[in-house]
Design a protein around this motif. Structure first.
Motif, PDB file in Angstrom:
ATOM      1  N   ALA A 287      12.867  46.964 -16.205  1.00 57.20           N
ATOM      2  CA  ALA A 287      13.754  46.709 -17.345  1.00 57.20           C
ATOM      3  C   ALA A 287      13.189  47.351 -18.604  1.00 57.20           C
ATOM      4  N   VAL A 288      14.063  48.035 -19.344  1.00 57.99           N
ATOM      5  CA  VAL A 288      13.687  48.661 -20.613  1.00 57.99           C
ATOM      6  C   VAL A 288      14.424  47.924 -21.732  1.00 57.99           C
ATOM      7  N   PHE A 289      13.667  47.485 -22.740  1.00 58.51           N
ATOM      8  CA  PHE A 289      14.229  46.701 -23.843  1.00 58.51           C
ATOM      9  C   PHE A 289      14.183  47.507 -25.140  1.00 58.51           C
ATOM     10  N   ASP A 290      15.110  47.215 -26.013  1.00 62.86           N
ATOM     11  CA  ASP A 290      15.169  47.838 -27.338  1.00 62.86           C
ATOM     12  C   ASP A 290      14.141  47.153 -28.238  1.00 62.86           C
ATOM     13  N   PRO A 291      13.141  47.885 -28.748  1.00 61.79           N
ATOM     14  CA  PRO A 291      12.106  47.249 -29.588  1.00 61.79           C
ATOM     15  C   PRO A 291      12.675  46.592 -30.837  1.00 61.79           C
ATOM     16  N   ALA A 292      13.837  47.079 -31.301  1.00 55.38           N
ATOM     17  CA  ALA A 292      14.423  46.502 -32.513  1.00 55.38           C
ATOM     18  C   ALA A 292      15.077  45.159 -32.240  1.00 55.38           C
ATOM     19  N   GLU A 293      15.346  44.857 -30.978  1.00 52.42           N
ATOM     20  CA  GLU A 293      16.048  43.620 -30.633  1.00 52.42           C
ATOM     21  C   GLU A 293      15.128  42.538 -30.088  1.00 52.42           C
ATOM     22  N   ALA A 294      13.992  42.931 -29.505  1.00 51.22           N
ATOM     23  CA  ALA A 294      13.088  41.942 -28.906  1.00 51.22           C
ATOM     24  C   ALA A 294      11.651  42.348 -29.158  1.00 51.22           C
TER      25      ALA A 294
ATOM     26  N   LEU B 274       9.114  39.336 -25.106  1.00 48.02           N
ATOM     27  CA  LEU B 274       9.178  39.927 -23.771  1.00 48.02           C
ATOM     28  C   LEU B 274       8.073  39.380 -22.874  1.00 48.02           C
ATOM     29  N   ALA B 275       6.883  39.186 -23.422  1.00 47.74           N
ATOM     30  CA  ALA B 275       5.785  38.632 -22.628  1.00 47.74           C
ATOM     31  C   ALA B 275       6.126  37.232 -22.133  1.00 47.74           C
TER      32      ALA B 275
ATOM     33  N   ARG C 207       9.421  32.745 -16.920  1.00 46.39           N
ATOM     34  CA  ARG C 207      10.715  32.104 -16.725  1.00 46.39           C
ATOM     35  C   ARG C 207      10.910  31.742 -15.255  1.00 46.39           C
ATOM     36  N   PRO C 208      11.779  30.765 -14.950  1.00 46.73           N
ATOM     37  CA  PRO C 208      12.045  30.383 -13.557  1.00 46.73           C
ATOM     38  C   PRO C 208      12.572  31.569 -12.742  1.00 46.73           C
ATOM     39  N   GLY C 209      12.067  31.694 -11.523  1.00 49.71           N
ATOM     40  CA  GLY C 209      12.507  32.762 -10.629  1.00 49.71           C
ATOM     41  C   GLY C 209      11.663  34.014 -10.700  1.00 49.71           C
ATOM     42  N   VAL C 210      10.827  34.138 -11.761  1.00 48.43           N
ATOM     43  CA  VAL C 210       9.969  35.323 -11.885  1.00 48.43           C
ATOM     44  C   VAL C 210       8.694  35.079 -11.081  1.00 48.43           C
TER      45      VAL C 210
ATOM     46  N   THR D 152      15.768  36.840 -18.966  1.00 49.24           N
ATOM     47  CA  THR D 152      16.013  37.310 -20.342  1.00 49.24           C
ATOM     48  C   THR D 152      16.899  36.365 -21.135  1.00 49.24           C
ATOM     49  N   GLU D 153      17.139  35.181 -20.591  1.00 48.25           N
ATOM     50  CA  GLU D 153      17.982  34.209 -21.293  1.00 48.25           C
ATOM     51  C   GLU D 153      17.346  33.835 -22.636  1.00 48.25           C
ATOM     52  N   GLY D 154      18.137  33.842 -23.682  1.00 44.82           N
ATOM     53  CA  GLY D 154      17.638  33.526 -25.010  1.00 44.82           C
ATOM     54  C   GLY D 154      17.332  34.743 -25.850  1.00 44.82           C
ATOM     55  N   LEU D 155      17.227  35.925 -25.219  1.00 46.43           N
ATOM     56  CA  LEU D 155      17.007  37.150 -25.982  1.00 46.43           C
ATOM     57  C   LEU D 155      18.326  37.623 -26.578  1.00 46.43           C
ATOM     58  N   PRO D 156      18.283  38.446 -27.627  1.00 48.56           N
ATOM     59  CA  PRO D 156      19.533  38.975 -28.194  1.00 48.56           C
ATOM     60  C   PRO D 156      20.373  39.676 -27.136  1.00 48.56           C
ATOM     61  N   LYS D 157      21.669  39.702 -27.343  1.00 47.39           N
ATOM     62  CA  LYS D 157      22.609  40.221 -26.356  1.00 47.39           C
ATOM     63  C   LYS D 157      22.329  41.667 -25.973  1.00 47.39           C
ATOM     64  N   ASP D 158      21.961  42.487 -26.967  1.00 49.38           N
ATOM     65  CA  ASP D 158      21.744  43.908 -26.723  1.00 49.38           C
ATOM     66  C   ASP D 158      20.278  44.253 -26.514  1.00 49.38           C
ATOM     67  N   ALA D 159      19.459  43.273 -26.169  1.00 47.18           N
ATOM     68  CA  ALA D 159      18.023  43.541 -26.020  1.00 47.18           C
ATOM     69  C   ALA D 159      17.730  44.404 -24.797  1.00 47.18           C
ATOM     70  N   VAL D 160      18.454  44.154 -23.708  1.00 50.06           N
ATOM     71  CA  VAL D 160      18.209  44.911 -22.473  1.00 50.06           C
ATOM     72  C   VAL D 160      18.943  46.241 -22.557  1.00 50.06           C
ATOM     73  N   ALA D 161      18.170  47.336 -22.645  1.00 44.50           N
ATOM     74  CA  ALA D 161      18.776  48.666 -22.708  1.00 44.50           C
ATOM     75  C   ALA D 161      19.131  49.185 -21.325  1.00 44.50           C
ATOM     76  N   ASN D 162      18.315  48.820 -20.337  1.00 45.49           N
ATOM     77  CA  ASN D 162      18.557  49.317 -18.982  1.00 45.49           C
ATOM     78  C   ASN D 162      17.735  48.511 -17.992  1.00 45.49           C
TER      79      ASN D 162
END
Length: 669
Positions: free
Chosen positions: A69-76, A81-82, A87-90, A224-234
């Motif tokens: 998973a690649v995240f947008d540094p401006a969003e998270a 991320l650490a 989180r459950p399931g990881v 990624t629950e709780g992170l901003p909506k657009d945090a996950v770039a890919n």
């Protein structure tokens, strides 16, 4: 008792050996049938095993990432991320790692210019996820050091070489590594990545539920629950990589499996037919054996040995031939695929399986007809000769004898009813022979049509070579070269192919982009579009199924390409018949949106009818010795020749096997 047993065993062997020598035609038929069948079965199993096992083995050994998973540094932030690692399931996680894209403006270590995705990581040898395997050198420990990702080979020859980005940053290659997760094009220290103004942060996850795409999507959503909506770039799934890994072999699997199954069935039927015929035609021999003291069990042993000897020889030779052919076939099947640390080789147990399994199959096929021998007394066997049992097919024969058909014809038509089992086996052999030829013709014709030249003209491939020690620097520019190719005697049309490496936004790996232009945006070597339409318009692209599968894309999707600090979005409008898993195709107009340099690597010249190809080659070489030319005529492309050779060989082998079965039946009759 011991003396009688030894003498009896010796007598059985002598009788079996004599039967093998006396029945030479049957011996050759059995040996050839088993040889062909063993080779085809081993090849089929080799491709199947190579396509399935290596990825899983290497992926688990490296603790590969189920999702990259690649995240947008401006969003998270890095702290946010650490926290997702718990989180459950990881099951396990690694990161966050800064991810940056740099541009290499010139050729470097055998690669064309283009973007390079770099990830800042400490030594991953003991990482909980994605333990990148170092193939040569060492891991980067200081700024200015680079560990280069490689899809094959150790990369040892590149150690110590330098790479300079378009911003003037000099990176020295200190190591070469590979990973099944394909998480980067290269690795630097975390400090170096942070200084490159990263465009993303990478997290590598292993989930408890990771068997399907739906489970992976649900697991990533929970993490990624709780992170901003657009945090996950890919998010790149390992299932997509696994599918792309075996995509090349999957093209061969249906053909190989059909030949393997047909070979196995043909071997069983023909051997059963041959041995059954040997028992029936050898009734008198059986009677003689029993009259001189052979027991029913010894008679069965004689006939089982008679068929097992040539079967064993055929199995050994077929295993050797299949094993020798497996490696080049696998290399072809997996060519152009990033295999990472996976070992592409047939499973080591396959030769043992065929050496043990095929003779056992032959023995089982021979046991039933051979066991008929033990039910005959010496007198019955000697008096029966080779005639069918009384009453078999008698009504049909009588009816045929009363017709106006010639006697020879009526007797011939009555034979199938007199020996129904032999007739059924012979008909099955003929049917399988016809099926083999039909399947081969259809599959070969389809594949050849998809890969062969779209016209009947002669084409000249002209490759640009750049500076060489023996030929010096190119004499002509790209524009001058194209004008010269047009002006040379015999030229009818000149197409141009440019090749660059571009980054795909949201993807860790850079890809090759082919840009076609010139007189036509297609040449003889370009793959056919089997779905959608060719990418001839501005902002359009096409790709093969492996490219789409590896990235979870489909026709109509848009991808953003990045080159030399420029970017443009293209729409996938065409699906090619196959294609490189790491390459897409577009046109020269779209290329101009990314770079003014055409990056020409190849020209395709279609000659006019009747033109002298050799004279044209000489004219090109005289104008610029660094240009490399080769003649390609319709239907002579490498893949077409390989497919036709492969399918024709196996078709001939299995047709010969079926024909031998028919020949054996006629001989016995």
């Amino acid at each position: 008792m011991s003396e009688r047993t030894i003498r009896g065993s010796g007598a059985v062997w002598r009788a079996s050996r004599a039967a093998v020598k006396r029945r030479r035609v049957q011996t050759v038929v059995i040996g050839l049938v088993v040889f062909c069948s063993t080779a085809t079965v081993l090849l089929a199993l080799a491709v199947i095993s190579a396509a399935r096992a290596p990825f899983d083995t290497a992926f688990e050994a490296e603790r590969g990432a189920h999702v990259n998973a690649v995240f947008d540094p401006a969003e998270a932030s890095a702290e946010q991320l650490a926290a997702t690692a718990h989180r459950p399931g990881v099951e396990a996680a690694a990161g966050p790692f800064d991810q940056a894209v740099v541009t290499i403006p010139t050729d470097w270590v055998g690669r064309p210019p283009g973007p390079l995705t770099l990830v800042g990581r400490p030594d991953p040898a003991a990482a909980p996820v994605d333990r990148v395997e170092l193939l040569s050198g060492r891991w980067a420990t200081a700024p200015g050091e680079l560990v280069m990702a490689t899809a094959g080979g150790s990369g040892e020859g590149n150690l110590g070489k330098s790479v300079t980005t378009n911003t003037g940053l000099k990176l020295t290659i200190v190591g070469s590594a590979a990973d099944m997760s394909q998480s980067a094009g290269g690795w630097v220290t975390p400090e170096q990545a942070a200084a490159l103004h990263p465009v993303g942060r990478q997290m590598l996850y292993r989930f408890a539920d990771a068997d399907t795409e739906q489970q992976l999507t649900a697991s990533l959503d929970k993490a990624t629950e709780g992170l901003p909506k657009d945090a996950v770039a890919n998010g790149q799934s390992y299932l997509v990589l696994k599918q792309a890994f075996s995509a090349g072999a999957d093209a061969y699997l249906p053909l190989m499996t059909v030949f393997g199954v047909l070979g196995l069935i043909v071997a069983t039927l023909i051997v059963g037919n041959v041995v059954s015929g040997a028992v029936v035609s050898g009734y008198r021999h059986i009677g003689v054996l029993k009259s001189i003291g052979f027991t029913p069990r010894q008679v069965v042993t004689v006939y089982l040995t008679m068929v097992s000897v040539p079967a064993a020889v055929g199995t050994v030779l077929g295993t050797a031939a299949g094993w020798a052919a497996a490696y080049p076939i696998l290399q072809t099947a997996f060519s152009g695929i990033a295999t990472g640390t996976a070992v592409i080789a047939p499973a080591g147990w396959l030769p043992v399986a065929t050496l043990l399994g095929v003779p056992l199959l032959v023995a089982l096929a021979a046991l039933l007809p051979a066991s008929r021998a033990r039910r005959l007394s010496a007198a019955q066997a000697i008096s029966a000769g080779s005639a069918p049992r009384t009453g078999r097919g008698l009504k049909v024969q009588r009816w045929l004898s009363g017709t106006r058909l010639p006697r020879a014809v009526s007797l011939g038509l009555g034979q199938p009813f007199a020996r129904p089992a032999r007739t059924a086996l012979t008909m099955a052999a003929i049917a399988l022979g016809v099926v083999t030829v039909t399947v081969t013709t259809g599959v070969t014709g389809t594949l050849a049509k998809a890969m062969s030249a779209p016209d009947e003209y002669t084409h000249i491939d002209v490759l640009t070579g750049g500076f060489t020690v023996d030929k010096g620097a190119p004499r002509l520019t790209q524009e001058q070269t194209e004008a010269m190719l047009h002006a040379a005697p015999g030229a009818d049309r000149v197409s141009v192919r440019g090749l660059v490496r571009v980054a795909v936004v949201g993807q860790p790996q850079v890809v090759f982009a082919n840009f076609y232009g010139g007189d036509a945006m297609v040449d003889h070597s370009r793959l056919n579009v089997v779905e959608g339409r060719p990418a001839t318009g501005l902002g359009e692209a096409e790709a093969g199924p492996a490219f789409l599968d590896q990235r979870g894309l489909k026709l109509g999707d848009k991808v953003t390409l990045v080159l030399d600090d420029r970017q443009t979005t293209v729409t996938l409008v065409g699906l090619e018949s196959q294609g490189n898993a790491n390459a897409l195709t577009s046109n020269d107009a779209t290329r101009a949106l990314l770079t003014p340099d055409r990056h020409v690597v190849e020209y395709d010249v279609r000659l006019a009818a009747g033109a002298d190809a050799k004279a044209y080659q000489d004219a090109v070489s005289a104008a610029d010795p660094t240009l490399s030319t080769s003649v390609v005529t319709a239907g002579t492309a490498g893949p077409v020749v390989a497919i036709r050779t492969f399918s024709t060989t196996f078709s001939v082998l299995l047709s010969v096997v079926a024909a031998l079965g028919v020949f054996n039946t006629l001989l016995l009759t």
